[in-house]
Each structure stands twice: as structure tokens, then as C-alpha cells.
Design a protein around this motif. Structure first.
Motif, PDB file in Angstrom:
ATOM      1  N   PRO A 163       0.826  -1.382  -0.025  1.00  0.00           N
ATOM      2  CA  PRO A 163       0.185  -0.092   0.083  1.00  0.00           C
ATOM      3  C   PRO A 163       0.790   1.269  -0.074  1.00  0.00           C
ATOM      4  O   PRO A 163       0.450   2.274  -0.631  1.00  0.00           O
ATOM      5  CB  PRO A 163      -0.904  -0.086   1.380  1.00  0.00           C
ATOM      6  N   ALA A 164       2.076   1.436   0.884  1.00  0.00           N
ATOM      7  CA  ALA A 164       2.891   2.404   0.840  1.00  0.00           C
ATOM      8  C   ALA A 164       3.391   2.680  -0.511  1.00  0.00           C
ATOM      9  O   ALA A 164       3.718   3.891  -1.004  1.00  0.00           O
ATOM     10  CB  ALA A 164       3.857   2.301   1.899  1.00  0.00           C
ATOM     11  N   ALA A 165       3.890   1.621  -0.936  1.00  0.00           N
ATOM     12  CA  ALA A 165       4.494   1.767  -2.691  1.00  0.00           C
ATOM     13  C   ALA A 165       3.612   2.126  -3.599  1.00  0.00           C
ATOM     14  O   ALA A 165       3.908   3.000  -4.537  1.00  0.00           O
ATOM     15  CB  ALA A 165       4.811   0.252  -3.015  1.00  0.00           C
ATOM     16  N   ARG A 166       2.265   1.695  -3.356  1.00  0.00           N
ATOM     17  CA  ARG A 166       1.010   2.326  -4.197  1.00  0.00           C
ATOM     18  C   ARG A 166       1.015   3.690  -4.307  1.00  0.00           C
ATOM     19  O   ARG A 166       0.721   4.596  -5.124  1.00  0.00           O
ATOM     20  CB  ARG A 166      -0.159   1.241  -4.075  1.00  0.00           C
ATOM     21  N   ARG A 167       1.013   4.387  -2.869  1.00  0.00           N
ATOM     22  CA  ARG A 167       0.799   5.635  -2.628  1.00  0.00           C
ATOM     23  C   ARG A 167       1.992   6.462  -3.179  1.00  0.00           C
ATOM     24  O   ARG A 167       1.946   7.540  -3.577  1.00  0.00           O
ATOM     25  CB  ARG A 167       0.436   5.920  -1.226  1.00  0.00           C
ATOM     26  N   ARG A 168       3.170   5.840  -3.210  1.00  0.00           N
ATOM     27  CA  ARG A 168       4.475   6.629  -3.667  1.00  0.00           C
ATOM     28  C   ARG A 168       4.587   6.656  -5.099  1.00  0.00           C
ATOM     29  O   ARG A 168       5.146   7.426  -5.819  1.00  0.00           O
ATOM     30  CB  ARG A 168       5.659   5.990  -3.004  1.00  0.00           C
ATOM     31  N   LEU A 169       3.908   5.664  -5.923  1.00  0.00           N
ATOM     32  CA  LEU A 169       4.266   5.561  -7.384  1.00  0.00           C
ATOM     33  C   LEU A 169       3.980   6.891  -7.912  1.00  0.00           C
ATOM     34  O   LEU A 169       4.652   7.394  -9.056  1.00  0.00           O
ATOM     35  CB  LEU A 169       3.418   4.128  -7.823  1.00  0.00           C
ATOM     36  N   GLY A 170       2.772   7.622  -7.522  1.00  0.00           N
ATOM     37  CA  GLY A 170       2.424   8.909  -8.196  1.00  0.00           C
ATOM     38  C   GLY A 170       3.732   9.889  -8.213  1.00  0.00           C
ATOM     39  O   GLY A 170       3.339  10.877  -8.872  1.00  0.00           O
ATOM     40  N   HIS A 171       4.668   9.712  -7.324  1.00  0.00           N
ATOM     41  CA  HIS A 171       5.732  10.562  -7.719  1.00  0.00           C
ATOM     42  C   HIS A 171       6.621  10.283  -8.829  1.00  0.00           C
ATOM     43  O   HIS A 171       7.506  11.168  -9.078  1.00  0.00           O
ATOM     44  CB  HIS A 171       6.725  10.294  -6.264  1.00  0.00           C
ATOM     45  N   LEU A 172       6.541   9.201  -9.338  1.00  0.00           N
ATOM     46  CA  LEU A 172       7.159   8.659 -10.391  1.00  0.00           C
ATOM     47  C   LEU A 172       6.472   8.632 -11.786  1.00  0.00           C
ATOM     48  O   LEU A 172       7.198   8.978 -12.989  1.00  0.00           O
ATOM     49  CB  LEU A 172       7.884   7.347 -10.214  1.00  0.00           C
ATOM     50  N   GLY A 199       2.431   8.361 -14.096  1.00  0.00           N
ATOM     51  CA  GLY A 199       0.743   8.539 -13.891  1.00  0.00           C
ATOM     52  C   GLY A 199      -0.017   7.498 -13.961  1.00  0.00           C
ATOM     53  O   GLY A 199      -1.210   7.558 -14.361  1.00  0.00           O
ATOM     54  N   ARG A 200       0.715   6.350 -13.512  1.00  0.00           N
ATOM     55  CA  ARG A 200      -0.064   4.822 -13.805  1.00  0.00           C
ATOM     56  C   ARG A 200      -1.027   4.771 -12.468  1.00  0.00           C
ATOM     57  O   ARG A 200      -0.794   5.395 -11.451  1.00  0.00           O
ATOM     58  CB  ARG A 200       0.636   3.844 -14.135  1.00  0.00           C
ATOM     59  N   ASP A 201      -2.183   4.098 -12.800  1.00  0.00           N
ATOM     60  CA  ASP A 201      -3.064   3.858 -11.858  1.00  0.00           C
ATOM     61  C   ASP A 201      -2.675   2.306 -10.761  1.00  0.00           C
ATOM     62  O   ASP A 201      -2.600   1.601 -11.175  1.00  0.00           O
ATOM     63  CB  ASP A 201      -4.531   3.298 -12.362  1.00  0.00           C
ATOM     64  N   PRO A 202      -2.227   2.992  -9.623  1.00  0.00           N
ATOM     65  CA  PRO A 202      -1.439   1.768  -8.813  1.00  0.00           C
ATOM     66  C   PRO A 202      -2.544   0.908  -8.089  1.00  0.00           C
ATOM     67  O   PRO A 202      -1.987  -0.054  -7.314  1.00  0.00           O
ATOM     68  CB  PRO A 202      -0.694   2.591  -7.937  1.00  0.00           C
ATOM     69  N   SER A 203      -3.778   1.156  -7.938  1.00  0.00           N
ATOM     70  CA  SER A 203      -4.628   0.421  -7.113  1.00  0.00           C
ATOM     71  C   SER A 203      -4.572  -1.133  -7.477  1.00  0.00           C
ATOM     72  O   SER A 203      -4.855  -1.719  -6.266  1.00  0.00           O
ATOM     73  CB  SER A 203      -6.018   0.844  -7.242  1.00  0.00           C
ATOM     74  N   MET A 204      -4.241  -1.707  -8.722  1.00  0.00           N
ATOM     75  CA  MET A 204      -4.548  -3.012  -8.710  1.00  0.00           C
ATOM     76  C   MET A 204      -2.660  -3.648  -8.956  1.00  0.00           C
ATOM     77  O   MET A 204      -2.961  -4.762  -9.249  1.00  0.00           O
ATOM     78  CB  MET A 204      -5.237  -3.287  -9.932  1.00  0.00           C
ATOM     79  N   LEU A 205      -1.911  -2.800  -8.882  1.00  0.00           N
ATOM     80  CA  LEU A 205      -0.484  -3.489  -9.094  1.00  0.00           C
ATOM     81  C   LEU A 205      -0.115  -4.081  -7.828  1.00  0.00           C
ATOM     82  O   LEU A 205      -0.139  -3.678  -6.742  1.00  0.00           O
ATOM     83  CB  LEU A 205       0.305  -2.250  -9.510  1.00  0.00           C
TER      84      LEU A 205
END
Length: 818
Positions: A111-120, A122-128
Motif C-alpha cells: 500500500p505504501a508503494a502504491r501511494r508513492r508511485l504517483g511521484h514517478l 501517472g499509472r493507476d497503482p490500485s491494482m498493481l
């Protein structure tokens, strides 16, 4: 150099500090661009193109204005480039985000990695899951290493401040409106295409550098190369695949697959052959990104040193040396680290330079003057080969400052390969040390009988790929014919390097010349970059004495009531005639070069200057009656000065088994000294004082084979070395010295002229209290720079320096004879 220093400092600031925490200029630009977009938005490409053009043009113009404003202030330029580089780079932040993602995934905190992905991205991280989050991170690091590090450095190297600001503006606009959302599908097209264009070269460079640095992260360079070659063009983006394929090969992973964005998804081809990325790969990706950034910084900082240019002439004394010095001063004012270069000079006017071994060596006087125009100390590499004519058929060869041989036209060819090798090596070293090297040719490049072994004109241009400008002296007449003929007698490969022309010493209405310039362009396919006017104040540091008029310079009105007339004997093999130029800068001093005995009789002060062939010129003095005129002048009690070879002629005898091999020859007998020639030439800089007044400092230099081997006891010297040893001789009104350049010392020159005026009976002569020869030389160099800036197309010259010879220059028949 200021630009390169700024790029390095800015990169260091980014590495140490990362992005500015508050008031980030790029964020400010984004807000301003967002406000502009809201005002001009329409769902069509025309509106998007206008938005892109305006939003990018403003930062570019700001950068151009800052560049112009700091062209004479290299420190200010470096500071501005450093600050701008820091704000447009994102290398530290990119690596930090990759490491944060790695720590989160290694700790199982998806969950923390999903929240952080937006810094890198524009993909939707919710299902990754972990592998997909790791893949998104690796792909973002690979692509953004180009966008946020390599591309800004490359554009900063190529275009300075405008390049840095323009690139970051275009890249920011692509992030804002360049994606395929319903709102920006058409409006954002221009921004997306411009970003693609600006990243074509940086992305490919990033791919190559990623391959090169793969071992820094325990990667396989061979595998990275193979994957990059195979997969780089499979990606739908023209640029992203270059970076991602190389990173996949370097890490040994497989990238690509289904990417989900907010509201849409895309399926990307696979890049690489290994497993999907894992958390452990992210630290390695960050390390590769950092190594690529350092490599790109090295290339960016080194980029300017690869350029150069050759200034060739239609004839000797066409103005090559002057134009080279003017271009050097113009570039120096712009903050460019520039150096002059002349592969081979033929002149008896030389300067002494301290070599890397601490010993003195000789270069052409013109190259020492050009070094001053560049604001650098003279260097032996500026003129690696100097030919000093000793007669009509032989010359002494000075190689990298040291006399190595004496050659004739018949045996010169045997030595030429060695000289060419040394010249090419010297130029290569200078191009590594300087941003720009301005090369001066010799004679004319169209001397077809000498082209086969040429390493000075087009031979040098061909060897180094130098764009070439041909300069012609319109004062001689026939300038258009000589320029056309110069090009038309070159072979096609040589012609391809001749970019255009410059006309020198023009007097009159330029409008009358314009039709001729247009016709020259029509028949050669090459432009004239400008027309330099004839100027009275350009006479200092002449290449040789034949360039002087009868009177040196423009004598200023006397400071007192009397003029002081100085006659300088123009010896056939005169050397370092520039010694008397400093006298001509003094108000009330009229200096003329002469071969007329009557003019010596009328002069207040007579000067016998240096000579490359003392015995031969001494014989000439006797044959022409000038020796009698010199003796009569001394007998009248009027001042007589001999410099170097002239000093040797004034003695009782010259013993020469080295230069002329004439044995013992009687001198003029006006000083009680004898001179003996040694095989090893004395070449050194000198410093001391006036012997009669230790409070008067003197600096000069020595270039001579002859030494005073005997002198009358108690004979007073003219000068004294710093250790108190005497140099030269004085008897009554006759004096001599081996030191060249002594009159450039202002206090000594004033003292000497005051004494000369007293001996000549010019009681009304007064030296000006504030004449500075160094300032006069600087004014002359600044004048050259002014003329280049005002009368040449400097924008076109800069394009030549940056881009080399223009492509597609036409061939002008008939070409070189076969």
C-alpha cells in the motif's frame, strides 16, 4: 568554459540538495502555463501549437537575454547556468524515489508503494502487485534519466541558458497537456511532438550510456547492448524504448506489458528476456541512473572543446592575423575559453614563452598578440613550428620553441612529416584544453605547388574538419578575383570546408561594394561574412616590418614644444621590429623605418634593430652607405641604440662560426665590445632594472646566439639583471642591449627618451607622464573585437563554430589541377 563550469556546479547542487523545497521555478512555470492554457484552450491543434510556441518562447528569450547580459562576465554566467541547471535537473529526486519504492516493497508494504508511485509516473497503482510496481518504477527511472538528467545537460551544453530553460519548458508542457486524454487529444499534440523532437538525441544517448555503465550495477554490458539493438524500436514512443530496452538488458529483466492509467489502458511490447523486476532491482536501477548522469555530465562539460575554425587568406598579409585576433577577442568577451593556433609561421618577429620544462622557447609574435586577445598566457603549442628566414634560401626551424635545424627549400620536405605530426598533436591538445581554437593559415591555401605536403592551410582544415574563412585585402586590388580564384583552385574536398569570405581594409561607401559581394556569392555559392574597414589605429604587433608604413602609427602631438624624431634602420633580415612600437605610442615621438642615409642624418635618435643574420646585415649596411651614416650620427654626439643583432654590429668585432660561418668580421667599432656566437641559442625572459637607476624596473626577453665575449674594463651596462649582473653597454651617446621588449616597461621608456632628447638637444621635448603601452595594446585588441562585432555576421560565425562547415556547398570549377 563558464557554461561548462555552471553545468558541473548545477549538477553538484542537484546531487547534494535535490529539488528546491520551496518556490521551485519549474512549479512556478507550470502554474503560469496552466493559467495560459485556461485562457487560450480550444480543442484543436492550432490553439495547442500557439500555446506551446508562446509558453516555450518566453523562457528561451529570458535565457537569451541573460546570456547577452553576461557575455563579458564569465563568473556571473557560470552562476546563472549553475542555478538554472540545479532547478531543471531531477536526478537526485529520481534516484531517491526509486530507493524509497525499493524499501517499501522489500518490507512488504505494497500500500505504501502504491501511494508513492504517483511521484514517478501517472499509472493507476490500485491494482498493481509487487512485480508490477517494480516494473513501473524501473521503466520510469529509465525514461526519466533521459528526461530529467541527460536531456537538460545536453541542451545546456549545446545552447546554454536558452537550451536549459527551453527544454525544461517543453518537457513540462508535455507532462501537462501532451497525454491522450479527451481534453488534450488534439490541443496537446504540438507539446507532445516538440518533446519527442527534443528528446530524440538525448534518449539514444541515454540508451548508449546505460549500456556503457551497466557493470556499475553488476549488469552485463554485452547483454544490454544486444537487447538495446533488438528491442529499442518496439516501443510505441520514439524515445522511451531507447532508454527502457537498455535498462532491461542492463538489469537482466523483462519490461513492458499492460499499463493501466486513470480511465484507459495500453499494452506495451516486451523489452528484454529475463524475469519481471523485483524490489531488489530498484536500487540497481538507481545506481545505473546515477552513473549515466555522471557520464552525460562529462560529455556536456567537454562538448565545447571540440570546435575550431581556420582563417585563411588570399595572400600573405591579407589580414589573417588581425582577423584571428579580432575573433579571439570577440569570443573572449563572450566568456568563451579560446586559444589561437598557427601550425607554421614564417617570421623573424618572435616572442619568448616559458615552456613546461621551465625553459624559454620561441613562438611567432602574432600568436603572442592573439594570446593576449584571448586573455591567456602564450603557449608554445599556439605556434608549434616557426621558420625564421636567415637568407632568401634558408630558414632556421623552431619546433615547439626550440631551434632544431636550418633548412632550405630543397631539403625542407624531408623534415615536413615530423613538423606536421607535431603541429597536429599540438592542435589536438589545445582542442582538449579550450572551448574554441581559432586557427590561422599561412600565405594562401591556393598555393597549388605546395598542397601535397600542406599541414598549415587546407591540409590542417582537412585533418581537423575545420570550417574555413578566406580573408582578402581589398586595399591591394583584385579582391574578388583572388577570392574566387582561391576557391576555384582547390579540390572538391577542400572546397567543401570553405564556408565564406571576409574582406579587409575597406575604405568608402559599402553600398558600392554590395553588388560585388552579391556576385561573389552567386559564382561561389558562399556568403561574405562581413567587410572590415581600414582603421588608422590598427598598427601595433605587425606580423613583419613590411606591414609598417614609413611612419609607425599615428604620432600624437608632443607633450612639450619639441618633437623627437626616431629613425629605425629597416635591415633586410630585421627581427622583432616590434621593439620600437612602444616608442611610437609616446606623444611627440615620430618613429620611421628607413633605408635612406639622409634620414639617419636628420634623426634625433637612430636605432639598429635586431637581425636574424647579423653578419649579412652588417655587410649590407656598409654596401648601402648606411654604416657611414650611423657612424656620422654617433660622431655628432647624438643618441644611437642597438638592439640584439644591432647591438652586436656596434661592437669592434663579431666572431661567428654558427649563423653565417663567416669567422671574425669587423664591427662598426662604436662600442668597445666583441661578440662571439655560441651554438646554443639563448632564449629566455628577462627582468631587472635600468643600470643607472635601480629604481626603474625593466622586463624583456632574449633571443640570440651572440654573447659579449670581451669588453673594456669599467664599461657601464645599460641594464642590470635582478641579481645585479650588468647587461648591454653604454659609451657616451651610444648604447646597446640584447633585451627585446624593454621599451614596453613604461618607466624605463620615459627615462630613455628623456635622456635621448637631452643628448639630441631637444630641450623642449617632454615625455607624457601617463602613457601605458599595456593599455595601448589592450585598446588595440578591444578595437579589433569591436570591429568584428560591428562589421561581421557574428551569429553566422557562431553557427560555424558550433556546427562546422555548412552542408551542400557547391563545387567551383575547375578545381585543383591533376
Amino acid at each position: 568554459m563558464a557554461n561548462a563550469a555552471g553545468l558541473v556546479a548545477g549538477y553538484a547542487l542537484d546531487s547534494l540538495l535535490g529539488d528546491p523545497r520551496r518556490w521551485h521555478p519549474v512549479a512556478g512555470f507550470g502554474r503560469a502555463a496552466g493559467a495560459l492554457e485556461r485562457r487560450v484552450y480550444r480543442p484543436d491543434r492550432v490553439a495547442g501549437a500557439a500555446f506551446t510556441a508562446l509558453a516555450v518562447a518566453v523562457p528561451v528569450l529570458v535565457g537569451a537575454a541573460a546570456t547577452v547580459g553576461t557575455r563579458h562576465r564569465p563568473v556571473a554566467r557560470a552562476v546563472l547556468v549553475a542555478a538554472t541547471t540545479w532547478t531543471v535537473l531531477g536526478g537526485r529526486t529520481l534516484r531517491h524515489e526509486a530507493k524509497v519504492m525499493g524499501r517499501a516493497l522489500r518490507g512488504g508494504d505494497v500500500p505504501a508503494a502504491r501511494r508513492r508511485l504517483g511521484h514517478l509516473c501517472g499509472r493507476d497503482p490500485s491494482m498493481l502487485d509487487e512485480p508490477e510496481l517494480a516494473r513501473a518504477t524501473v521503466e520510469s527511472v529509465a525514461e526519466n534519466t533521459s528526461d530529467a538528467v541527460v536531456a537538460p545537460l545536453l541542451w545546456g551544453a549545446v545552447a546554454g541558458l536558452p537550451g536549459l530553460l527551453g527544454y525544461r519548458a517543453a518537457n513540462t508542457l508535455d507532462a501537462m497537456v501532451g497525454h491522450r486524454s479527451p481534453r488534450y487529444a488534439r490541443f496537446g499534440t504540438a507539446s507532445a511532438r516538440l518533446d519527442d523532437l527534443l528528446n530524440l538525441v538525448p534518449s539514444r544517448l541515454t540508451g548508449l550510456l546505460t549500456v556503457a555503465v551497466a557493470p556499475t550495477a553488476h549488469g552485463d554490458r554485452g547483454r544490454a547492448w544486444r537487447v538495446w539493438l533488438r528491442d529499442r524500436d518496439d516501443h510505441p514512443s520514439p524515445n522511451a524504448g531507447q532508454c527502457e530496452a537498455a535498462m532491461a538488458g542492463a538489469l537482466g529483466v523483462r519490461l513492458g506489458g499492460r499499463n493501466v492509467y486513470f480511465g484507459r489502458s495500453e499494452v506495451r511490447p516486451y523489452l528484454g528476456d529475463g524475469p519481471r523486476p523485483e524490489a531488489r532491482h530498484l536500487k540497481r536501477a538507481a545506481r545505473i541512473s546515477g552513473a549515466v548522469g555522471l557520464a552525460a555530465l562529462g560529455l556536456a562539460a567537454a562538448y565545447p572543446v571540440t570546435v575550431g575554425r581556420l582563417v585563411a587568406g588570399t595572400t600573405s598579409d591579407a589580414g589573417k592575423s588581425v582577423l584571428t585576433a579580432g575573433i579571439c577577442r570577440w569570443l573572449h568577451r563572450r566568456g568563451v575559453k579560446v586559444a589561437p593556433f598557427k601550425a607554421q609561421n614564417m617570421s623573424n618577429n618572435s616572442a619568448v614563452v616559458v615552456g613546461p620544462d621551465g625553459r624559454g622557447g620561441e613562438i611567432g609574435r602574432a600568436q603572442a598578440m592573439q594570446a593576449a586577445a584571448c586573455g591567456v598566457d602564450p603557449d608554445l603549442r599556439f605556434n608549434p613550428v616557426l621558420l625564421k628566414p636567415g637568407s632568401d634560401r634558408s630558414s632556421q626551424v623552431v619546433l615547439l620553441g626550440e631551434a632544431v635545424d636550418t633548412v632550405t627549400a630543397g631539403n625542407y620536405h624531408a623534415l615536413r612529416p615530423r613538423l606536421a605530426e607535431a603541429a597536429f598533436a599540438a592542435l589536438a591538445e589545445l582542442r582538449e584544453a579550450y572551448e574554441v581554437v581559432v586557427c590561422e593559415g599561412a600565405g594562401s591555401p591556393a598555393e597549388i605547388n605546395l598542397r601535397a605536403g600542406d599541414y598549415v592551410n587546407m591540409g590542417l582544415a582537412r585533418h581537423a574538419g575545420l570550417p574555413t574563412i578566406v580573408v582578402g585585402d581589398i586595399d591591394r586590388g583584385g579582391v574578388f578575383a583572388s577570392m574566387f580564384g582561391t576557391v576555384a583552385l582547390l579540390d572538391p574536398a577542400d572546397q567543401a570546408l570553405v564556408a565564406g569570405f571576409v574582406i579587409n581594409k575597406f575604405r568608402g561607401d559599402l553600398g558600392l561594394l554590395r553588388p560585388g559581394l552579391d556576385m561573389l556569392a552567386q559564382v561561389t555559392g558562399r556568403p561574405t561574412y562581413g567587410v572590415l574597414p581600414w582603421h588608422l589605429d590598427l598598427w601595433l604587433d605587425a606580423e613583419d616590418s613590411l606591414a609598417y608604413g614609413r611612419v609607425l602609427g599615428r604620432p600624437a602631438a608632443p607633450h612639450g614644444t619639441d618633437w623627437l624624431d626616431v629613425a629605425v634602420v629597416r635591415l633586410p633580415r630585421i627581427s622583432n621590429a616590434t621593439d620600437v612600437e612602444a616608442l611610437a605610442t609616446e606623444p611627440g615621438v615620430r618613429v620611421r623605418l628607413t633605408v635612406e642615409p639622409a634620414e639617419l642624418a636628420a634623426a634625433d635618435l637612430v636605432v639598429l634593430p635586431g637581425s636574424k643574420s647579423t653578419v649579412a646585415d652588417l655587410t649590407w649596411l656598409r654596401e648601402t652607405g648606411l654604416a657611414d651614416a650611423v657612424a656620422a650620427h654617433a660622431a655628432a654626439g647624438k643618441p644611437l641604440l642597438g638592439i640584439c643583432g644591432g647591438f652586436q654590429m656596434l661592437g669592434r668585432a663579431v666572431h661567428d662560426e654558427v649563423e653565417s660561418r663567416a669567422g671574425s668580421v669587423a664591427g662598426l667599432g662604436l662600442l668597445p665590445v666583441e661578440v662571439t656566437f655560441a651554438a646554443r641559442k639563448t632564449v629566455r625572459q628577462a627582468a631587472g632594472t635600468a643600470a643607472a637607476d635601480p629604481g626603474v624596473p625593466v622586463r624583456g626577453y632574449e633571443i640570440h646566439h651572440g654573447h659579449v665575449s670581451s669588453a673594456d674594463p669599467g664599461l657601464p651596462p645599460l641594464l642590470a639583471y635582478a641579481d645585479g649582473t650588468g647587461e648591454g653597454a653604454v659609451r657616451g651617446a651610444v648604447c646597446g642591449t640584447h633585451w627585446h621588449g624593454a621599451f614596453e616597461s613604461d618607466a624605463f621608456r620615459r627615462r630613455f627618451l628623456t635622456e635621448a632628447a637631452r643628448l639630441a638637444g631637444r630641450t623642449g621635448f617632454r615625455v607624457a607622464p601617463n602613457t601605458s603601452f599595456a593599455a595601448a595594446r589592450e585598446r588595440s585588441l578591444d578595437l579589433l573585437g569591436d570591429l568584428v562585432e560591428e562589421h561581421l555576421d557574428t551569429a553566422a560565425l557562431w553557427r560555424l563554430i558550433e556546427s562546422g562547415p555548412p552542408a551542400g556547398l557547391p563545387f567551383v570549377p575547375p578545381g585543383a589541377p591533376r
